[in-house]
Design an enzyme around this catalytic site. Structure first.
Site, mmCIF file in Angstrom:
data_model
loop_
_atom_site.group_PDB
_atom_site.id
_atom_site.type_symbol
_atom_site.label_atom_id
_atom_site.label_comp_id
_atom_site.label_asym_id
_atom_site.label_seq_id
_atom_site.Cartn_x
_atom_site.Cartn_y
_atom_site.Cartn_z
ATOM 1 N N ALA A 61 6.867 10.666 7.739
ATOM 2 C CA ALA A 61 6.159 11.910 8.022
ATOM 3 C C ALA A 61 5.568 12.404 6.710
ATOM 4 O O ALA A 61 5.986 11.983 5.634
ATOM 5 C CB ALA A 61 7.140 12.936 8.573
ATOM 6 N N GLY A 100 9.562 8.269 9.576
ATOM 7 C CA GLY A 100 8.710 8.326 10.771
ATOM 8 C C GLY A 100 7.917 7.053 10.972
ATOM 9 O O GLY A 100 7.574 6.702 12.107
ATOM 10 N N GLU A 103 10.147 4.859 12.786
ATOM 11 C CA GLU A 103 10.308 5.410 14.147
ATOM 12 C C GLU A 103 9.090 5.051 15.015
ATOM 13 O O GLU A 103 9.246 4.714 16.189
ATOM 14 C CB GLU A 103 10.528 6.919 14.066
ATOM 15 C CG GLU A 103 11.898 7.282 13.486
ATOM 16 C CD GLU A 103 12.049 8.757 13.194
ATOM 17 O OE1 GLU A 103 13.020 9.358 13.696
ATOM 18 O OE2 GLU A 103 11.189 9.312 12.475
HETATM 19 N N1 T1G Z 1 4.725 12.305 2.456
HETATM 20 C C1 T1G Z 1 3.791 12.773 1.606
HETATM 21 N N2 T1G Z 1 3.459 12.187 0.400
HETATM 22 C C2 T1G Z 1 4.133 11.079 0.097
HETATM 23 C C3 T1G Z 1 5.138 10.532 0.940
HETATM 24 C C4 T1G Z 1 5.415 11.190 2.176
HETATM 25 N N3 T1G Z 1 6.332 10.733 3.033
HETATM 26 N N4 T1G Z 1 5.625 9.428 0.329
HETATM 27 C C5 T1G Z 1 4.946 9.293 -0.834
HETATM 28 N N5 T1G Z 1 4.060 10.275 -0.979
HETATM 29 C C6 T1G Z 1 3.109 10.452 -2.093
HETATM 30 C C7 T1G Z 1 3.813 10.724 -3.423
HETATM 31 O O1 T1G Z 1 4.087 12.080 -3.581
HETATM 32 C C8 T1G Z 1 2.785 10.217 -4.420
HETATM 33 O O2 T1G Z 1 1.802 11.201 -4.557
HETATM 34 C C9 T1G Z 1 2.159 9.037 -3.709
HETATM 35 O O3 T1G Z 1 2.454 9.213 -2.306
HETATM 36 C C10 T1G Z 1 2.722 7.726 -4.138
HETATM 37 O O4 T1G Z 1 4.137 7.792 -4.031
HETATM 38 C C11 T1G Z 1 10.322 12.541 11.389
HETATM 39 C C12 T1G Z 1 10.675 13.635 8.961
HETATM 40 C C13 T1G Z 1 6.610 4.924 0.061
HETATM 41 C C14 T1G Z 1 8.283 3.741 -1.286
HETATM 42 O O5 T1G Z 1 11.191 9.448 2.457
HETATM 43 O O6 T1G Z 1 9.857 6.410 -0.852
HETATM 44 O O7 T1G Z 1 9.636 10.583 8.046
HETATM 45 O O8 T1G Z 1 2.107 11.722 -6.933
HETATM 46 O O9 T1G Z 1 4.665 7.346 -6.436
HETATM 47 O O10 T1G Z 1 6.379 4.175 -6.014
HETATM 48 O O11 T1G Z 1 11.980 11.113 10.791
HETATM 49 O O12 T1G Z 1 6.694 6.983 -2.026
HETATM 50 O O13 T1G Z 1 0.345 10.111 -6.260
HETATM 51 O O14 T1G Z 1 0.137 12.540 -5.660
HETATM 52 O O15 T1G Z 1 6.448 7.207 -4.663
HETATM 53 O O16 T1G Z 1 4.650 3.068 -4.539
HETATM 54 C C15 T1G Z 1 10.592 9.669 5.091
HETATM 55 C C16 T1G Z 1 9.104 8.587 0.730
HETATM 56 C C17 T1G Z 1 9.912 10.977 5.209
HETATM 57 C C18 T1G Z 1 9.473 7.890 1.963
HETATM 58 C C19 T1G Z 1 6.038 4.325 -2.247
HETATM 59 N N6 T1G Z 1 9.893 8.837 4.137
HETATM 60 N N7 T1G Z 1 8.222 7.794 -0.123
HETATM 61 O O17 T1G Z 1 6.551 4.328 -3.527
HETATM 62 O O18 T1G Z 1 4.631 5.494 -4.763
HETATM 63 S S1 T1G Z 1 10.791 12.023 6.300
HETATM 64 C C20 T1G Z 1 10.263 8.805 2.863
HETATM 65 C C21 T1G Z 1 8.707 6.779 -0.868
HETATM 66 C C22 T1G Z 1 10.377 11.469 7.868
HETATM 67 C C23 T1G Z 1 10.784 11.603 10.320
HETATM 68 C C24 T1G Z 1 11.046 12.216 8.990
HETATM 69 C C25 T1G Z 1 7.742 6.119 -1.795
HETATM 70 C C26 T1G Z 1 7.171 4.786 -1.262
HETATM 71 P P1 T1G Z 1 1.083 11.393 -5.924
HETATM 72 P P2 T1G Z 1 5.060 6.998 -5.056
HETATM 73 P P3 T1G Z 1 5.546 4.187 -4.791
#
Ligand code: T1G
Length: 686
Positions: A61, A100, A103
């Site tokens: 998400a 998500g 999911e």
């Molecule tokens: N939402 C918004 N921005 C995100 C994002 C996300 N989920 N994930 C990464 N970014 C942005 C981050 O801030 C950065 O921005 C850029 O992308 C690159 O990220 C309903 C509610 C995918 C493994 O927890 O683990 O789904 O600084 O530097 O090293 O159940 O990002 O460039 O402006 O980390 O290549 C669950 C979180 C959400 C995954 C990539 N998902 N992300 O790593 O790049 S909760 C997560 C990561 C959810 C549902 C629930 C990593 C990555 P900027 P980065 P990276």
């Protein structure tokens, strides 16, 4: 954000393109729902491939939407829409299918992935639980036990393991899109598989949930989300789909608004911003393809291993052949330890060690890109090292000191091309601790500072720029923590009570246990240097303990007593007597856990605010990252600055005023009073 639909004969290919990580923004959710409707209505379409552009499948998400009211279509509905689609959807996964994103893939009829892909539900790391069926569909697909591991731990699994778990249907070699289309053509004529939502959950043996609860609670410590995630998987395993979905959604929405979730989101974005500070935008770092470390002691060996683990060939320089052997043995011991703990294969350890060489001839460094000095914390010793480096290294080689307390400006005096010099302050053990304080001098060139940050990205470290003062950011605040802990002892608290209060707050250990582990002599050495500079560090009891050589675990006693071979701290009568003597005539009071925590934490916030005022740190979030990644501050509290803002800076100021009027802390600094009026520290970051 775009979602495009292309056709490969009877297969429709839905491509999501929402940089940087295809997060499920409102627009993307709507586009997916629209795509199902469009393709369901097209009789010529037999199956659908869902694939993503860019470096990853849907990574979850859109976390940046969390602070706002949820907008329809809500993700559970999007997933349900895909699940009841008339044509089979095949999720084609590369990069990370997380939260998500996974999911959505669980809503698809099939999942395929390239071997390098990873899949997981990391929501607990954001203080929430999956909110779109992850805790409900996963146990139906891979069984409760595997689901519990994935959901409560939050760590992703690789494609191969995912296939083994039954989470995906195939690992594809070669081009993902072509492979997924071929897979789709193969299943297109087959009957649609049973939707995961209508499948039964495998039974578990008696006691499974109770054991799982104990294990999750032990690991989670004070974090709430893992146990709530477990409860949701259990609910899903013991009730029907709709009830389970309602339970999951209710838990998700409740936790999304929680303090812990707000704190963990703050840390999530702070960690992502840290490697690319705005002040270095557009500055190209120097190339680092080879590195050397001067000094093979604990820090030097750890730094060498960190550089080697990032793929760099490393040379360890020591004063003579015997010392070189000891240095290499220290590095080897790190790898042997990793093999013993099953974190590395022997083959990998051998390959790593093969890339570490040693010598006592500085001539070996003539063509080095980076040299990091990690010798004894003495100004003259360090200057002598850099004098030699200045004469042998290329003029564009980056030279760095790992000093934790000395002034890098003073160390760099006499260095040729001083613009190529900076402080790189690693934390012990350097191959494990994520924090790297990057300390520019008055002459450090912007591209050299940028090289420090690029090195941190290469090493997988969390970089924080720190200005020059005694102790930079972290150790300066640590000094205040220790002084406050001693003030508590002189006013009636005991070391055990202080440590218990800080553990209850969420720290892995209290200030006195930590000193006994690290050794009281290190801080005593710094206090001696500080006094020589005319400062008056406050450590009346620690000074007495060091005077009688109570240096901690290594000398069988420090703040606590220790039995031979036993690291368990035991309250010490001798220390209690020394405290009573030092406290003579001081007003005594009864301290409860909350008051103790305030008397330690709020002065930390006050000192950190001074650090912001002096621009030794540029952002409050940087201080939070330093304390979390260097000093064990609980992540789910968001760091001391986030904690103070969440609590209310006005209250922080009033508690500090009370402590100060009782002579138990310094009064709030000007910057803290101003921030309290503004309601945040952002005014100081400008
Ligand atoms: N939402 C918004 N921005 C995100 C994002 C996300 N989920 N994930 C990464 N970014 C942005 C981050 O801030 C950065 O921005 C850029 O992308 C690159 O990220 C309903 C509610 C995918 C493994 O927890 O683990 O789904 O600084 O530097 O090293 O159940 O990002 O460039 O402006 O980390 O290549 C669950 C979180 C959400 C995954 C990539 N998902 N992300 O790593 O790049 S909760 C997560 C990561 C959810 C549902 C629930 C990593 C990555 P900027 P980065 P990276």
């Amino acid at each position: 954000m775009t979602v495009t639909i292309a056709r490969e004969n009877a297969i429709a290919v839905v491509t999501v393109d929402n940089p940087p990580v295809n997060a499920l923004s409102q627009a993307l959710r709507q586009a997916l729902v629209d795509a199902v409707a469009e393709l369901d209505a097209d009789a010529t379409v037999k199956a659908v491939v869902l694939i993503c552009a860019g470096r990853t499948f849907i990574a979850g998400a859109d976390v940046s939407e969390f602070g706002k009211p949820p907008q329809p279509p809500h993700l559970p509905d999007v997933v349900a829409t895909i699940e009841v689609a008339k044509k089979p959807w095949v999720a084609a996964i590369h990069g990370s299918a997380l939260g998500g994103g996974l999911e959505v893939a669980l809503g698809c009829a099939y999942r395929v992935a390239v071997a390098s892909a990873s899949l997981g539900l990391p929501e607990v790391k954001l203080g929430i639980i999956p909110g779109a069926g992850g805790t409900v569909r996963l146990p139906r697909l891979i069984g409760p036990a595997a689901a519990v591991d994935l959901v409560t731990g939050g760590s992703p699994v690789g494609a191969k393991k995912a296939e083994g778990l039954g989470l995906i249907d195939a690992v594809l070699d070669g081009d993902l899109k072509a492979g997924a289309i071929a897979f789709a053509e193969n299943i297109a004529e087959k009957p649609l598989p049973q939707p995961i939502s209508s499948r039964e959950v495998a039974a578990v043996e008696a006691g499974f949930w109770e054991n799982a609860e104990k294990a999750v609670a032990a690991k989670a410590r004070r974090e709430i989300a893992p146990l709530r995630a477990l409860a949701s998987v259990r609910k899903a395993s013991e009730t029907d789909f709709d009830n389970a979905m309602a339970f999951e959604r209710e838990t998700f929405l409740e936790l999304r608004g929680s303090e812990q979730a707000a704190a963990l989101r703050h840390v999530f974005f702070a960690e992502r911003a840290a490697p690319r500070p705005p002040e270095l935008a557009g500055i190209t770092p120097r190339d680092i393809r080879s590195a050397a470390v001067i000094g093979g002691g604990t820090m030097g060996a750890g730094i060498a291993a960190a550089l080697r683990d990032a793929g760099l060939p490393v040379v360890v320089i020591e004063r003579d052949a015997a010392a070189v052997e000891r240095g290499l043995a220290n590095v080897r011991a790190i790898y042997e330890g990793s093999v013993k703990r099953g974190r590395m294969t022997q083959a990998l350890a051998d390959e790593r060690m093969a890339g570490v060489t040693g010598g006592d001839d500085y001539g070996l460094l003539a063509d080095m890109d980076l040299v990091i000095e990690a010798v004894f914390e003495d100004l003259d010793v360090k200057r002598a090292v850099f004098e030699k480096l200045s004469s042998v290294c290329r003029s564009d080689a980056v030279l760095a000191t790992n000093t934790s307390y000395l002034d890098p400006n003073a160390i760099s005096e006499g260095v040729s091309h001083p613009e190529r010099f900076l402080g790189l302050h690693f934390f012990s053990p350097a191959h494990i601790m994520k924090l790297l304080e990057i300390v520019p001098t008055e002459t450090t060139a912007p591209d050299v500072l940028a090289t420090g940050f690029a090195l941190a990205r290469l090493l997988g470290k969390i970089p924080v720029r720190a200005g020059i003062c005694d102790g930079f950011i972290g150790n300066r605040i640590l000094k205040v923590t220790r002084a406050q802990a001693e003030r508590l002892l002189l006013s009636g608290a005991t070391p055990s009570a202080v440590d218990a209060a800080m553990r209850a707050f969420g720290l892995p250990m209290g200030p006195f246990e930590a000193q006994d582990l690290g050794g009281l002599d290190i801080a005593a050495f710094q206090r001696k240097a500080a006094r020589a500079r005319g400062e008056t560090p406050f450590a009346p009891v620690a000074d007495r303990l060091c005077a009688i050589e109570r240096f901690g675990q290594k000398s069988g006693g420090g703040w606590y007593d220790y039995e031979l071979g036993d690291r368990a701290p035991k309250p010490s009568e001798a220390v209690a007597a020394i405290i009573a003597e030092a406290a003579a005539g001081q007003p005594q009071r009864v301290w409860d856990e909350a008051d103790i925590a305030d008397a330690i934490l709020l002065p930390m916030v006050n000192e950190a605010t001074r650090i912001l005022e002096e621009r030794v740190a540029l952002r409050a979030a940087d201080v939070d990252l330093v304390k979390i990644h260097g000093y064990g501050f609980p992540r789910w509290r968001g760091g001391p600055m986030h904690y103070a803002e969440a609590r209310g800076l006005a209250e922080v100021v009033s508690v500090l005023d009370r402590l100060a009027s009782d002579g138990l802390a310094h009064p709030p600094c000007e910057g803290l009073r101003r921030s309290a009026e503004a309601g945040s520290f952002s005014a100081l970051a400008k």
